[in-house]
Design an enzyme around this catalytic site. Structure first.
Site, PDB file in Angstrom:
ATOM      1  N   GLY A  81       4.941 -20.175  13.012  1.00 27.76           N
ATOM      2  CA  GLY A  81       6.057 -19.323  12.558  1.00 27.76           C
ATOM      3  C   GLY A  81       6.872 -20.453  12.237  1.00 27.76           C
ATOM      4  O   GLY A  81       6.864 -21.097  10.992  1.00 27.76           O
ATOM      5  N   LYS A  84      -5.383 -21.295  13.325  1.00 28.54           N
ATOM      6  CA  LYS A  84      -4.280 -22.069  13.401  1.00 28.54           C
ATOM      7  C   LYS A  84      -4.883 -23.595  13.342  1.00 28.54           C
ATOM      8  O   LYS A  84      -4.350 -24.424  12.746  1.00 28.54           O
ATOM      9  CB  LYS A  84      -3.050 -21.697  14.111  1.00 28.54           C
ATOM     10  CG  LYS A  84      -2.511 -20.193  13.745  1.00 28.54           C
ATOM     11  CD  LYS A  84      -1.617 -20.109  14.877  1.00 28.54           C
ATOM     12  CE  LYS A  84      -1.005 -18.486  14.693  1.00 28.54           C
ATOM     13  NZ  LYS A  84      -0.247 -17.917  15.997  1.00 28.54           N
ATOM     14  N   ASP A 133      -7.020 -15.981  16.774  1.00 29.31           N
ATOM     15  CA  ASP A 133      -5.775 -16.377  15.876  1.00 29.31           C
ATOM     16  C   ASP A 133      -5.542 -17.981  16.224  1.00 29.31           C
ATOM     17  O   ASP A 133      -5.131 -18.448  15.230  1.00 29.31           O
ATOM     18  CB  ASP A 133      -4.454 -15.370  16.664  1.00 29.31           C
ATOM     19  CG  ASP A 133      -3.282 -15.875  16.009  1.00 29.31           C
ATOM     20  OD1 ASP A 133      -3.045 -15.272  14.615  1.00 29.31           O
ATOM     21  OD2 ASP A 133      -2.625 -16.537  16.595  1.00 29.31           O
ATOM     22  N   ARG A 188       0.875  -1.354  -0.068  1.00 32.91           N
ATOM     23  CA  ARG A 188      -0.040   0.041  -0.021  1.00 32.91           C
ATOM     24  C   ARG A 188       1.005   1.182   0.082  1.00 32.91           C
ATOM     25  O   ARG A 188       0.339   2.393  -0.623  1.00 32.91           O
ATOM     26  CB  ARG A 188      -1.046  -0.136   1.297  1.00 32.91           C
ATOM     27  CG  ARG A 188      -2.235  -0.907   1.085  1.00 32.91           C
ATOM     28  CD  ARG A 188      -2.851  -1.044   2.504  1.00 32.91           C
ATOM     29  NE  ARG A 188      -2.293  -1.489   3.663  1.00 32.91           N
ATOM     30  CZ  ARG A 188      -2.601  -1.513   4.631  1.00 32.91           C
ATOM     31  NH1 ARG A 188      -3.878  -1.169   4.852  1.00 32.91           N
ATOM     32  NH2 ARG A 188      -2.179  -2.230   5.746  1.00 32.91           N
ATOM     33  N   VAL A 237       1.166 -21.346  10.406  1.00 28.82           N
ATOM     34  CA  VAL A 237       0.808 -21.942  11.441  1.00 28.82           C
ATOM     35  C   VAL A 237       2.258 -21.926  12.471  1.00 28.82           C
ATOM     36  O   VAL A 237       3.215 -22.485  11.744  1.00 28.82           O
ATOM     37  CB  VAL A 237       0.117 -23.437  11.433  1.00 28.82           C
ATOM     38  CG1 VAL A 237      -0.095 -23.898  12.836  1.00 28.82           C
ATOM     39  CG2 VAL A 237      -1.096 -23.267  10.597  1.00 28.82           C
ATOM     40  N   GLY A 275       5.672  -5.352  21.742  1.00 33.49           N
ATOM     41  CA  GLY A 275       5.137  -5.713  20.224  1.00 33.49           C
ATOM     42  C   GLY A 275       4.741  -6.909  20.253  1.00 33.49           C
ATOM     43  O   GLY A 275       4.756  -7.587  19.177  1.00 33.49           O
TER      44      GLY A 275
END
Length: 420
Positions: free
Chosen positions: A129, A200, A196, A45, A127, A182
């Site tokens: 990482g 997964k 989330d 974007r 799923v 974070g």
């Protein structure tokens, strides 16, 4: 041989991780695959002038990734509808796709995999990482009948529960710290309410049990009601509280649920702390295996993305193999009311004689047996009765607690957490 050219959608943390890995490890990857991997186009974007694109052409138009100078499309934009459209267009144009988008696969995987013909669609990074659980279920354990999966598959929830366990930090404070570091978004709803993790688990359920991708079939709960008091009592009983995704084969059907659970300290999952993820798989031939590692972050997820790219590159030039859509298993996903498991109960009561007997009588009337009890001298006029029940159907425990909650001696809301 000529280089394989990637077109990346998105320029966020994971996309930047892909660029960094190719810059740092590109020669090693090329030596292993026999072909160089380069990024020819990036569409996002907005531009990020401080990010080194490594010579890739930048555009704000996603359709530019369908150009002839792109061999594999890597979808890392995160949004559901736009990502789905891009994946569909790329597959229709015969371009293999690698995605880290768990929501797209969980909600549209049946359609995307059934319509992509002989063009690969890979989603290892969707799923857990860096943990290669998708490959493990789809390839490494293909000879096995999978009996169950239990997973800590959301690092935000695991970080918060670990902070509450180790530091006695209240939920709201632990969440605020996770956001500051974070580990949690400004709007943490998808993480802390279990959405989330449910995306997964939908994928893991499909891979492990040959079940259609069916996000709406799962029972989903988050961790916002877990208190430090519950964590302390669980510890006294020999458990840790973890947020789990659970898929299990039973005679009645398949359980598929996401919720907080008491996990025995002796269970390897109970030792997985912080932002780490872990997936424990029980299979008939391989036995019980545990996969653990970083479940999020730019580098970890980018590693999984490039693993999928490498798999596609390794099979380029071979006769295409059609990817099967999921859905050959006719077993139903059980409604949560039909799930049977033990439960942890914390019942706040008035400090009066005979309260425990009234509670036990009400539970017994619904066929619920007590496995363990903690009852301490209260420091105020409200005491907590803490129980572990033997395995019981969900509908039974709900009916029993509706009755117990109405007892005049009960002084607040009853806390209930399932036990694994």
């Amino acid at each position: 041989m000529s280089a394989v050219r990637l077109g990346i959608a998105g320029l966020g943390t994971v996309a930047q991780g892909v660029l960094e890995i190719l810059r740092d490890n590109g020669a090693v990857i090329a030596a292993r695959l026999g072909r160089e991997i380069v990024v020819s186009r990036i569409a996002s974007r907005s531009a990020k002038p401080d990010v080194d694109l490594g010579g890739a052409q930048f555009s704000t138009n996603l359709s530019d990734l369908l150009s002839d100078d792109v061999d594999i499309v890597v979808e890392l934009i995160g949004t559901e509808d736009t990502a789905k459209t891009l994946i569909e267009q790329a597959l229709a144009n015969g371009k293999p796709v690698v995605t880290a988008n768990k929501a797209v696969i969980a909600r549209h995987g049946n359609e995307l995999l059934s319509n992509n013909g002989q063009t690969p669609l890979r989603f290892e990074a969707a799923v857990a990482g860096a943990i290669p659980i998708v490959q493990a279920l789809g390839e490494s354990l293909i000879a096995n009948r999978i009996e169950s999966i239990q997973g800590i598959i959301n690092g935000t929830c695991n970080y918060i529960l670990t902070a509450m366990q180790e530091e006695g930090t209240p939920f709201d404070q632990a969440l605020a710290t996770a956001q500051k570091l974070g580990y949690a978004e400004a709007d943490p709803t998808f993480d802390i309410e279990g959405i989330d993790a449910a995306h997964k688990l939908t994928i893991l359920l499909s891979l492990a049990f040959d079940h259609p991708f069916d996000f709406d079939a799962l029972h989903v709960e988050g961790i916002s009601r877990v208190t430090t008091e519950d964590i302390q009592y669980a510890n006294e009983l020999g458990y840790r509280i973890k947020h789990l995704g659970i898929a299990r084969r039973t005679e009645a059907g398949i359980e598929a649920r996401v919720h907080p659970a008491l996990v025995a300290k002796s269970n390897l999952l109970g030792e997985v702390d912080g932002v780490l993820n872990a997936v424990q798989v029980a299979a008939d031939a391989a036995g019980t295996t545990l996969f653990s590692g970083p479940g999020a972050g730019g580098a970890a997820t980018a590693s999984a993305v490039l693993a999928d790219v490498g798999s596609i590159v390794s099979h380029m030039g071979e006769k295409p193999q059609v990817q099967a859509a999921r859905g050959t298993n006719s077993q139903n996903v059980l409604p949560i009311d039909q799930v049977r498991c033990p439960h942890y109960l914390r019942i706040p009561t008035k400090d009066e004689a005979g309260v425990f007997a009234r509670v036990a009588q009400a539970l017994s009337g619904h066929g619920i047996n007590i496995e363990a009890v903690i009852q301490k001298e209260p420091s105020t006029d409200v005491a907590s009765i803490v129980l572990l029940t033997q395995p019981v159907l969900e509908q039974q425990i709900r009916a029993a607690l509706d009755e117990v909650q109405q007892l005049p001696q009960v002084a607040g809301d009853i806390a209930r957490i399932r036990v694994e």
